[in-house]
Design a protein around this motif. Sequence first.
Motif, PDB file in Angstrom:
ATOM      1  N   HIS A   1      21.152  10.727 -50.115  1.00  0.00           N
ATOM      2  CA  HIS A   1      21.331  12.129 -50.502  1.00  0.00           C
ATOM      3  C   HIS A   1      21.705  12.269 -51.970  1.00  0.00           C
ATOM      4  O   HIS A   1      21.385  13.294 -52.602  1.00  0.00           O
ATOM      5  CB  HIS A   1      22.358  12.798 -49.591  1.00  0.00           C
ATOM      6  N   LEU A   2      22.349  11.264 -52.533  1.00  0.00           N
ATOM      7  CA  LEU A   2      22.609  11.300 -53.973  1.00  0.00           C
ATOM      8  C   LEU A   2      21.286  11.274 -54.737  1.00  0.00           C
ATOM      9  O   LEU A   2      21.120  11.975 -55.751  1.00  0.00           O
ATOM     10  CB  LEU A   2      23.485  10.109 -54.361  1.00  0.00           C
ATOM     11  N   GLY A   3      20.323  10.499 -54.252  1.00  0.00           N
ATOM     12  CA  GLY A   3      18.991  10.516 -54.853  1.00  0.00           C
ATOM     13  C   GLY A   3      18.320  11.872 -54.720  1.00  0.00           C
ATOM     14  O   GLY A   3      17.629  12.329 -55.645  1.00  0.00           O
ATOM     15  N   CYS A   4      18.517  12.541 -53.581  1.00  0.00           N
ATOM     16  CA  CYS A   4      17.952  13.884 -53.403  1.00  0.00           C
ATOM     17  C   CYS A   4      18.542  14.867 -54.397  1.00  0.00           C
ATOM     18  O   CYS A   4      17.840  15.758 -54.905  1.00  0.00           O
ATOM     19  CB  CYS A   4      18.198  14.369 -51.973  1.00  0.00           C
ATOM     20  N   VAL A   5      19.832  14.736 -54.691  1.00  0.00           N
ATOM     21  CA  VAL A   5      20.474  15.616 -55.675  1.00  0.00           C
ATOM     22  C   VAL A   5      19.816  15.446 -57.039  1.00  0.00           C
ATOM     23  O   VAL A   5      19.532  16.439 -57.742  1.00  0.00           O
ATOM     24  CB  VAL A   5      21.989  15.323 -55.763  1.00  0.00           C
ATOM     25  N   ALA A   6      19.539  14.214 -57.433  1.00  0.00           N
ATOM     26  CA  ALA A   6      18.882  13.973 -58.719  1.00  0.00           C
ATOM     27  C   ALA A   6      17.493  14.598 -58.747  1.00  0.00           C
ATOM     28  O   ALA A   6      17.073  15.184 -59.761  1.00  0.00           O
ATOM     29  CB  ALA A   6      18.798  12.467 -58.975  1.00  0.00           C
ATOM     30  N   PHE A   7      16.768  14.505 -57.636  1.00  0.00           N
ATOM     31  CA  PHE A   7      15.437  15.108 -57.535  1.00  0.00           C
ATOM     32  C   PHE A   7      15.502  16.623 -57.710  1.00  0.00           C
ATOM     33  O   PHE A   7      14.729  17.218 -58.480  1.00  0.00           O
ATOM     34  CB  PHE A   7      14.842  14.744 -56.171  1.00  0.00           C
ATOM     35  N   VAL A   8      16.431  17.267 -57.012  1.00  0.00           N
ATOM     36  CA  VAL A   8      16.564  18.726 -57.106  1.00  0.00           C
ATOM     37  C   VAL A   8      16.989  19.135 -58.513  1.00  0.00           C
ATOM     38  O   VAL A   8      16.494  20.133 -59.059  1.00  0.00           O
ATOM     39  CB  VAL A   8      17.567  19.244 -56.059  1.00  0.00           C
ATOM     40  N   ALA A   9      17.888  18.375 -59.121  1.00  0.00           N
ATOM     41  CA  ALA A   9      18.354  18.714 -60.469  1.00  0.00           C
ATOM     42  C   ALA A   9      17.201  18.706 -61.470  1.00  0.00           C
ATOM     43  O   ALA A   9      17.101  19.595 -62.334  1.00  0.00           O
ATOM     44  CB  ALA A   9      19.437  17.737 -60.901  1.00  0.00           C
ATOM     45  N   ALA A  10      16.320  17.732 -61.355  1.00  0.00           N
ATOM     46  CA  ALA A  10      15.191  17.653 -62.290  1.00  0.00           C
ATOM     47  C   ALA A  10      14.285  18.870 -62.166  1.00  0.00           C
ATOM     48  O   ALA A  10      13.805  19.411 -63.179  1.00  0.00           O
ATOM     49  CB  ALA A  10      14.400  16.367 -62.034  1.00  0.00           C
ATOM     50  N   LEU A  11      14.039  19.336 -60.935  1.00  0.00           N
ATOM     51  CA  LEU A  11      13.168  20.493 -60.744  1.00  0.00           C
ATOM     52  C   LEU A  11      13.880  21.805 -61.063  1.00  0.00           C
ATOM     53  O   LEU A  11      13.252  22.760 -61.544  1.00  0.00           O
ATOM     54  CB  LEU A  11      12.656  20.524 -59.302  1.00  0.00           C
ATOM     55  N   THR A  12      15.176  21.871 -60.818  1.00  0.00           N
ATOM     56  CA  THR A  12      15.920  23.108 -61.066  1.00  0.00           C
ATOM     57  C   THR A  12      15.875  23.500 -62.541  1.00  0.00           C
ATOM     58  O   THR A  12      15.853  24.689 -62.883  1.00  0.00           O
ATOM     59  CB  THR A  12      17.373  22.943 -60.594  1.00  0.00           C
ATOM     60  N   MET A  13      15.860  22.542 -63.416  1.00  0.00           N
ATOM     61  CA  MET A  13      15.835  22.844 -64.838  1.00  0.00           C
ATOM     62  C   MET A  13      14.561  23.581 -65.252  1.00  0.00           C
ATOM     63  O   MET A  13      14.483  24.131 -66.347  1.00  0.00           O
ATOM     64  CB  MET A  13      15.993  21.565 -65.659  1.00  0.00           C
ATOM     65  N   ARG A  14      13.552  23.605 -64.393  1.00  0.00           N
ATOM     66  CA  ARG A  14      12.301  24.308 -64.706  1.00  0.00           C
ATOM     67  C   ARG A  14      12.354  25.789 -64.314  1.00  0.00           C
ATOM     68  O   ARG A  14      11.394  26.524 -64.555  1.00  0.00           O
ATOM     69  CB  ARG A  14      11.147  23.636 -63.970  1.00  0.00           C
ATOM     70  N   LEU A  15      13.456  26.242 -63.728  1.00  0.00           N
ATOM     71  CA  LEU A  15      13.548  27.619 -63.237  1.00  0.00           C
ATOM     72  C   LEU A  15      13.964  28.567 -64.354  1.00  0.00           C
ATOM     73  O   LEU A  15      15.032  29.183 -64.326  1.00  0.00           O
ATOM     74  CB  LEU A  15      14.523  27.688 -62.062  1.00  0.00           C
ATOM     75  N   ASP A  16      13.106  28.696 -65.339  1.00  0.00           N
ATOM     76  CA  ASP A  16      13.333  29.597 -66.469  1.00  0.00           C
ATOM     77  C   ASP A  16      12.860  30.990 -66.087  1.00  0.00           C
ATOM     78  O   ASP A  16      11.671  31.192 -65.802  1.00  0.00           O
ATOM     79  CB  ASP A  16      12.551  29.084 -67.682  1.00  0.00           C
ATOM     80  N   PRO A  17      13.755  31.991 -66.071  1.00  0.00           N
ATOM     81  CA  PRO A  17      13.335  33.340 -65.666  1.00  0.00           C
ATOM     82  C   PRO A  17      12.267  33.949 -66.561  1.00  0.00           C
ATOM     83  O   PRO A  17      11.537  34.844 -66.128  1.00  0.00           O
ATOM     84  CB  PRO A  17      14.640  34.151 -65.719  1.00  0.00           C
ATOM     85  N   GLU A  18      12.160  33.466 -67.793  1.00  0.00           N
ATOM     86  CA  GLU A  18      11.107  33.963 -68.670  1.00  0.00           C
ATOM     87  C   GLU A  18       9.721  33.619 -68.124  1.00  0.00           C
ATOM     88  O   GLU A  18       8.727  34.248 -68.496  1.00  0.00           O
ATOM     89  CB  GLU A  18      11.269  33.347 -70.062  1.00  0.00           C
ATOM     90  N   ARG A  19       9.641  32.629 -67.243  1.00  0.00           N
ATOM     91  CA  ARG A  19       8.354  32.181 -66.715  1.00  0.00           C
ATOM     92  C   ARG A  19       8.125  32.587 -65.268  1.00  0.00           C
ATOM     93  O   ARG A  19       7.153  32.149 -64.655  1.00  0.00           O
ATOM     94  CB  ARG A  19       8.255  30.659 -66.843  1.00  0.00           C
TER      95      ARG A  19
END
Length: 406
Positions: free
Chosen positions: A375-393
């Motif tokens: 699950h620690l690996g899953c957290v790293a996976f989610v963190a990498a994708l979360t940074m792409r959630l730019d509201p401008e896009r």
Amino acid sequence: MPFDASHRAPPRWLILAAVVAIGLNLRPFLTAVGPLAAIIRAGTGLDYEGMAWLTLLPMLLMGAGAFAAPAIRQRLGARRAVLAALAVLGAGSALRALATDGAILVATAALCGLGVAVVQAAFPGIIKQEFPRRVAPVMGLYSAALMGGGALGAQLAPLISDLSGSWQQGLAWWALPIAAALVLAWRALPAAATAGPAARAAHRPASQLLRRRRTWMLMACFGAMNGGYASLVAWLAPFYQQHGWSVARSGSLVAAMAVAQAAAALLLPTLAASRQDRRAWMAAALAMQAVGFAGLALWPEWSPYAWAAIGGAGLGGCFALYLVVALDHLPDPDGAGALSALMQGGGFLLASLAPWITAALHSHSGDFVIGWWYHLGCVAFVAALTMRLDPERYARSMAGAAAHPA
């Protein structure tokens, strides 16, 4: 489906009371199982992988049901869908009093999962409809109630089991507050009008949203994050029972995790409401998850309540913020509600696998520690994708998924 403006709207405080009451009833059927796991295993003969089905199957159905929920809402209206779903949840909980073997218990878990699926898929759209300028704090209130109900389920199930002398009663008692929530929802939720031609023309088919990569990304993140919650609900208490903890004490640990979830689910969306870019707060929530899982894996005896609370706060805050972010992507309540339903549907399908994966890793290694590393690996996976959630896009990411007239 839009609500009929010709009907007298219920007072806002009553709708908020229904939000809290419904949220409180959506998790106890899951969180009550973990603290009683040893007793249930002894009474039913289920092994760890069999016990995993008590979390896996309802979450699987919560995911599958969420895909059907928009069609159910379109046919019945949001109010009727929620009322019917609460009735199913209550029936599943009450039938646990009659569970004499593992198969019956798993069947009741399936009923509960179906009921919760429809409520979770329909409710964000209702909140956006009724509180269009207060989506973040009201979603935080709903999420906090949901997590707080989980705390009550974990804390009270062992107590009621001891008082009644029956683990079945420890699980079935929650049918009573579900019945109370059903009565309040019947009184408080606005009546829905039959959809007219304009509403049907504006309806956004799921197929349009599923053609967007952003929809699939939201599903993946929501699923990986909720997988951590599912595994903690299922295995945190058994993990510490293996370290010599009692049933009641391990249940209080799950309750502490859920209380922290509730507090973060209420606080973080409120703090994040001032800006549409929620990523800084989501990063903070993910960092707390990482600390919690790392603590369980590396130093489980050092401060169990701290690891449970820190990890729980991260999970609760991230859960609420992802619900808000899904609603942020589209301006109209029907479209935003449909996207939220799809995110939850695909996400819970993925999350349902996590307790079984953790159980399988336990069977291989004899310990839950390797599951916490997973699950620690899953957290790293989610963190990498979360940074792409730019509201401008957001608008660009959902281009082509806008509602079009027929």
